[in-house]
Design an enzyme around this catalytic site. Structure first.
Site, PDB file in Angstrom:
ATOM      1  N   GLU A 128       0.834  -1.284  -0.080  1.00 46.75           N
ATOM      2  CA  GLU A 128       0.027  -0.028  -0.030  1.00 46.75           C
ATOM      3  C   GLU A 128       0.997   1.159   0.103  1.00 46.75           C
ATOM      4  O   GLU A 128       0.310   2.206  -0.862  1.00 46.75           O
ATOM      5  CB  GLU A 128      -0.820  -0.057   1.307  1.00 46.75           C
ATOM      6  CG  GLU A 128      -1.597   1.308   1.312  1.00 46.75           C
ATOM      7  CD  GLU A 128      -3.091   1.466   0.576  1.00 46.75           C
ATOM      8  OE1 GLU A 128      -2.896   1.347  -0.549  1.00 46.75           O
ATOM      9  OE2 GLU A 128      -4.159   1.498   1.183  1.00 46.75           O
ATOM     10  N   THR A 181      -3.546   9.673  -4.239  1.00 52.80           N
ATOM     11  CA  THR A 181      -3.342   9.885  -2.728  1.00 52.80           C
ATOM     12  C   THR A 181      -2.347  10.554  -2.084  1.00 52.80           C
ATOM     13  O   THR A 181      -2.264  11.418  -1.243  1.00 52.80           O
ATOM     14  CB  THR A 181      -3.525   8.154  -2.144  1.00 52.80           C
ATOM     15  OG1 THR A 181      -4.558   7.625  -2.534  1.00 52.80           O
ATOM     16  CG2 THR A 181      -3.331   8.161  -0.535  1.00 52.80           C
TER      17      THR A 181
HETATM   18  N1  HSE Z   1      -6.212   7.612   5.039  1.00 57.13           N
HETATM   19  C1  HSE Z   1      -5.916   7.618   3.641  1.00 57.13           C
HETATM   20  C2  HSE Z   1      -5.784   8.984   3.438  1.00 57.13           C
HETATM   21  C3  HSE Z   1      -6.582   6.617   2.829  1.00 57.13           C
HETATM   22  O1  HSE Z   1      -6.968   9.593   3.415  1.00 57.13           O
HETATM   23  O2  HSE Z   1      -4.988   9.553   2.757  1.00 57.13           O
HETATM   24  C4  HSE Z   1      -6.188   6.829   1.302  1.00 57.13           C
HETATM   25  O3  HSE Z   1      -5.541   5.667   0.821  1.00 57.13           O
END
Ligand code: HSE
Length: 308
Positions: A128, A181
């Site tokens: 990830e 992201t």
């Molecule tokens: N918690 C993460 C974010 C989830 O909001 O960046 C997305 O990968």
């Protein structure tokens, strides 16, 4: 068993107040993957369908998490991975997490389950991190455990499984724009004020209590994000209009799914979730943005084996 086919589900991370710690699993979409043992030692990605992703195991999220597990086992064979990608990368519903989880879950099954779900999460974190340039498990945990999860810590990994109220349904809209992201993380402030922190942790605590007690009114009051959403909502066209409209329709809450651009809504009952879907369709169909809307149960099972 030398080969296995799995379906790795889409997930919603953050759930408004729980940036990087809360998530839930969707029942609607999932990546399919075939993992098989091969004579040659190593991890090999032999097929990718659906989206253009790297075949080099060291650059592919499924490959990186697989390599992390492979480094922790002692076997005289390797694994080949085929990926049938249904969850669009960059859509905000845990596309990279589904890949990262799929390879290690499949390998673990073929090995006779030497690792538990917490250990699988730890391997998948490495995959990830390729996508978000940072280690977090709020999409991985619900994909592996199912239902709602709270990531208490990532080092060491500790995941808490939170009960799912039986009448809770998600309505998802995916406006067809891409938000990376890593970029959505980069725009967030490094520090927040004490008053925002107090509001946020009160909401996380009350949401967890509400999920344990099936208190739909308290779920509604807790789905508030004063830390992340104010910064990221500007990246998503029509977010504010959609949120206002779905709350007026009767949804319990609405927010950005993960880092977006997908928007999630939670409702009590399938009828309200469908009504919310209509509200969202009415808004987006008047814009020039292509979009998908779907209603989903909360998937309490998580990743699973597909029988032919
Ligand atoms: N918690 C993460 C974010 C989830 O909001 O960046 C997305 O990968």
């Amino acid at each position: 068993m030398d080969s296995i086919k799995i379906i790795s589900p889409a997930t919603v991370a953050n759930v408004s107040c729980g940036y990087d710690v809360l998530g839930f699993c969707l029942d609607h979409a999932g990546d399919e993957m075939i993992i098989r043992k091969v004579e040659k030692k190593g991890i090999f990605i032999s097929k990718i369908e659906g989206y253009d992703l790297p075949y080099d195991s060291r650059e592919n999220v499924a490959g990186v998490s697989a390599l992390e597990m492979y480094d922790n086992i002692d076997v005289d064979f390797g694994f080949e991975i085929e990926i049938f990608k249904n969850i669009k990368p960059g859509s905000g519903i845990g596309s990279s997490a589904a890949s990262a989880v799929g390879s290690v879950f499949g390998m673990n099954e073929l090995l006779g389950r030497p690792f538990n779900k917490t250990q699988l999460t730890a391997f998948a974190i490495k995959g990830e991190a390729i996508a978000s340039k940072c280690e977090h498990a709020d999409n991985l945990a619900p994909a592996i455990f199912g239902g709602f999860t709270l990531v208490k810590s990532i080092s060491p990994v500790k995941v808490l499984e939170i009960p799912t109220p039986p009448n809770l349904f998600a309505t998802m809209v995916h406006p067809q724009i891409e938000i990376k992201t890593a970029e959505a993380r980069a725009i967030l402030p490094k520090q927040i004020s004490m008053d925002k922190a107090i509001t946020q942790w009160a909401n996380v605590g009350s949401l967890i209590h509400a999920l344990h007690t099936n208190d739909y009114q308290l779920i509604k009051e807790s789905l508030v994000d004063v830390v992340v959403e104010p910064h990221r909502s500007a990246l998503i066209p029509h977010f504010d209009v959609v949120k206002k409209a779905v709350l007026e329709t009767g949804a319990l809450g609405c927010g950005i799914s993960g880092s977006g651009p997908s928007i999630y809504t939670l409702s009590e009952g399938p009828e309200m979730a469908e009504k919310v879907a209509e509200t969202i369709k009415n808004i987006f169909s008047k814009t020039d943005i292509a979009f998908d809307v779907f209603v989903s149960k909360i998937n309490t099972e998580g990743i699973k084996i597909l029988k032919d």
